[in-house]
Design a protein around this motif. Sequence first.
Motif, PDB file in Angstrom:
ATOM      1  N   VAL A  86      -3.290 -17.993 -10.025  1.00 24.73           N
ATOM      2  CA  VAL A  86      -4.276 -17.282  -9.335  1.00 24.73           C
ATOM      3  C   VAL A  86      -4.102 -15.771  -9.554  1.00 24.73           C
ATOM      4  CG1 VAL A  86      -5.290 -16.323  -7.337  1.00 24.73           C
ATOM      5  CG2 VAL A  86      -4.678 -18.887  -7.430  1.00 24.73           C
ATOM      6  N   ALA A 109     -11.077 -21.619 -13.864  1.00 28.31           N
ATOM      7  CA  ALA A 109     -11.885 -21.889 -12.489  1.00 28.31           C
ATOM      8  C   ALA A 109     -11.837 -20.862 -11.479  1.00 28.31           C
ATOM      9  CB  ALA A 109     -11.582 -23.572 -12.040  1.00 28.31           C
TER      10      ALA A 109
ATOM     11  N   GLU B  82      -6.937 -17.930  -2.667  1.00 29.33           N
ATOM     12  CA  GLU B  82      -7.525 -18.943  -3.354  1.00 29.33           C
ATOM     13  C   GLU B  82      -6.030 -19.825  -3.694  1.00 29.33           C
ATOM     14  OE1 GLU B  82     -10.516 -19.278  -4.386  1.00 29.33           O
ATOM     15  OE2 GLU B  82     -10.708 -17.341  -3.303  1.00 29.33           O
ATOM     16  N   ALA B  83      -4.829 -19.262  -3.478  1.00 28.17           N
ATOM     17  CA  ALA B  83      -3.524 -19.783  -3.746  1.00 28.17           C
ATOM     18  C   ALA B  83      -3.413 -20.771  -2.500  1.00 28.17           C
ATOM     19  CB  ALA B  83      -2.374 -18.856  -3.640  1.00 28.17           C
ATOM     20  N   ASN B  85      -5.380 -23.176  -2.464  1.00 29.68           N
ATOM     21  CA  ASN B  85      -6.193 -24.343  -3.186  1.00 29.68           C
ATOM     22  C   ASN B  85      -4.893 -25.283  -3.921  1.00 29.68           C
ATOM     23  OD1 ASN B  85      -8.464 -23.156  -2.360  1.00 29.68           O
ATOM     24  ND2 ASN B  85      -9.310 -23.222  -4.639  1.00 29.68           N
ATOM     25  N   VAL B  86      -4.000 -24.702  -4.233  1.00 25.90           N
ATOM     26  CA  VAL B  86      -2.714 -25.276  -4.591  1.00 25.90           C
ATOM     27  C   VAL B  86      -2.032 -26.127  -3.729  1.00 25.90           C
ATOM     28  CG1 VAL B  86      -0.682 -25.086  -6.005  1.00 25.90           C
ATOM     29  CG2 VAL B  86      -2.270 -23.604  -6.198  1.00 25.90           C
ATOM     30  N   ILE B  87      -2.035 -25.525  -2.584  1.00 25.69           N
ATOM     31  CA  ILE B  87      -1.376 -26.358  -1.374  1.00 25.69           C
ATOM     32  C   ILE B  87      -2.081 -27.571  -0.984  1.00 25.69           C
ATOM     33  CG2 ILE B  87      -0.366 -26.099   0.921  1.00 25.69           C
ATOM     34  CD1 ILE B  87      -0.039 -22.927   0.400  1.00 25.69           C
ATOM     35  N   SER B  90      -1.417 -30.386  -3.445  1.00 25.51           N
ATOM     36  CA  SER B  90      -0.056 -30.789  -3.735  1.00 25.51           C
ATOM     37  C   SER B  90       0.239 -31.229  -2.418  1.00 25.51           C
ATOM     38  CB  SER B  90       0.811 -29.159  -3.569  1.00 25.51           C
ATOM     39  OG  SER B  90       0.701 -28.501  -4.736  1.00 25.51           O
ATOM     40  N   SER B 106     -10.933 -25.588  -9.387  1.00 27.64           N
ATOM     41  CA  SER B 106      -9.330 -25.135  -9.499  1.00 27.64           C
ATOM     42  C   SER B 106      -8.561 -26.079  -8.855  1.00 27.64           C
ATOM     43  CB  SER B 106      -9.558 -23.828  -8.821  1.00 27.64           C
ATOM     44  OG  SER B 106      -9.282 -23.774  -7.594  1.00 27.64           O
ATOM     45  N   HIS B 110      -5.550 -28.153 -10.673  1.00 28.72           N
ATOM     46  CA  HIS B 110      -4.291 -27.974 -10.226  1.00 28.72           C
ATOM     47  C   HIS B 110      -3.568 -29.364  -9.851  1.00 28.72           C
ATOM     48  CE1 HIS B 110      -3.386 -23.860  -9.728  1.00 28.72           C
ATOM     49  NE2 HIS B 110      -4.592 -23.658  -9.302  1.00 28.72           N
TER      50      HIS B 110
ATOM     51  N   VAL C  77       3.215 -29.499   1.242  1.00 32.15           N
ATOM     52  CA  VAL C  77       4.052 -29.272   0.062  1.00 32.15           C
ATOM     53  C   VAL C  77       3.145 -27.896  -0.564  1.00 32.15           C
ATOM     54  CG1 VAL C  77       4.572 -30.203  -2.197  1.00 32.15           C
ATOM     55  CG2 VAL C  77       4.385 -31.656  -0.191  1.00 32.15           C
TER      56      VAL C  77
END
Lengths: 156, 156, 156, 156
Positions: A86, A109, B82-83, B85-87, B90, B106, B110, C77
Amino acid sequence: MMVAVIGDGFCSADTALVAEEVGRLLAQKGAAVVCGGLGGVMEAACRGAKSAGGLTIGILPGTSRRDANPYVDIPIVTGMREARNVIVVSSAQSVIAVGGSFGTLSEIAHALKLGIPVVGLSSWELSKEGRDEPRGIIPAADPADAVHKALALAIE
Amino acid sequence: MMVAVIGDGFCSADTALVAEEVGRLLAQKGAAVVCGGLGGVMEAACRGAKSAGGLTIGILPGTSRRDANPYVDIPIVTGMREARNVIVVSSAQSVIAVGGSFGTLSEIAHALKLGIPVVGLSSWELSKEGRDEPRGIIPAADPADAVHKALALAIE
Amino acid sequence: MMVAVIGDGFCSADTALVAEEVGRLLAQKGAAVVCGGLGGVMEAACRGAKSAGGLTIGILPGTSRRDANPYVDIPIVTGMREARNVIVVSSAQSVIAVGGSFGTLSEIAHALKLGIPVVGLSSWELSKEGRDEPRGIIPAADPADAVHKALALAIE
Amino acid sequence: MMVAVIGDGFCSADTALVAEEVGRLLAQKGAAVVCGGLGGVMEAACRGAKSAGGLTIGILPGTSRRDANPYVDIPIVTGMREARNVIVVSSAQSVIAVGGSFGTLSEIAHALKLGIPVVGLSSWELSKEGRDEPRGIIPAADPADAVHKALALAIE
């Protein structure tokens, strides 16, 4: 001007040549290269930028500045793994994708979500079932075309 | 078992019905729903899960737990936009994408990067110029099919 | 109600007893325990909460849900290492610090910056050269006192 | 060499003079200044560095490069609010804290957790009930002393 160059951490020699030329042309135009700081496309773009006296910034996923490829001038150490993707695109005024796998796709994205233009060289094709997205990746024919479009479309 | 349901924060009534059914079926199978905690597909999935007595977790992009839709049991406040979204992906053992725009894309990217299976209902089609990716989104015919596949493919 | 319990990932048996009692009392009062999901104080607090039928959430720094201690019901996570400390306290309505080293101090500081009350049991003492901070850690005499204060001061 | 200068986003004229001198001396020694990119101590340190021809990097909490103070050469846009504090110190080889409130304290704590030396000018005093921490903030008498210590102690 800061332009992100994104792509695989491991790549073919042909792809590396493309990325290196992108980096070199960006530096010649006075744009700094921001990338994920690792190998493959990222390293090739940084090497190209340094060959033309440019400035390179590597946003690293790990916890050590020593993870950066040798052509990174300014390593930013995030320790945030995938979430650093990001930051790579958010810090850029436009993005050039050179090939790329799923990590690159996540960056594309995020950029498109945030309204940051993305120019693609042999990169992803995106569609949703039954329709194309109105916005999307802007295709480029070669490195010079990609750099031209990335600079012309860059946000403030 | 934790399964992510991802999709637009604003969506059509038809898409909401699909997401609600996905949430309801997940809860009936004993799976917790993890999502981005906001409206649209996220809210519909949570509403469906609660209608069947399930547990819902919302990973919020903003700084207030009050941003969560009313069907979120456990709001996780990231402040990371936006970060987050990773969580979301995950934290899931598999992912069901219902439609979705670039934010959803996104999350899909990921998840695929991290090796977390993604099942799609009217969601993105991905290809790279000249070739298909070997891994990718697993298409589902309807909510029951999506939930079946997501549970069967879930990682440990 | 969600209350964070923060402290070292490795701790003495005495400190663990204190953290376990904090977790147990929080669960008895109906509050969910949110923590960093690992060992030491985090594990003891989760164990205490589960002994009283409570709900436990572990915000993990690594990339695997298997990093969670066995008393975590809901592993989140993040893969974001230290940055997950922000999420632990942001997701809580108040914070109880049990002892703690520099990681805990970062959580205390983030909480106080964000206006989330922090109650301390044998935790840090903070001052700036020549003056005390007006806000700061609220000292507690024992677990019951800490839980009482954390619930009374919790933000909405 | 990259050295972080941390402190309040709003500060007194006296504190700004100290931060500016720190930035100036760092630039004279060839070190780049990394900071949070906003006002107060951050802006003063960047202004000092630019007055001596140095390089300045601002790790921004928000979503716009325009949030950066006018003396930032390289704005890094994180959109991650408080979590960007981790990146500021992780990207530095040593840290100089000039005064500072709770946000600065979180950066100090993250740095000490990560083993990055912290030099303090009128900054926090840390103790745990009944004992001092063995490691901690290294006090400095004035900007020259702070810069000398930060450069001498910098990690690789």
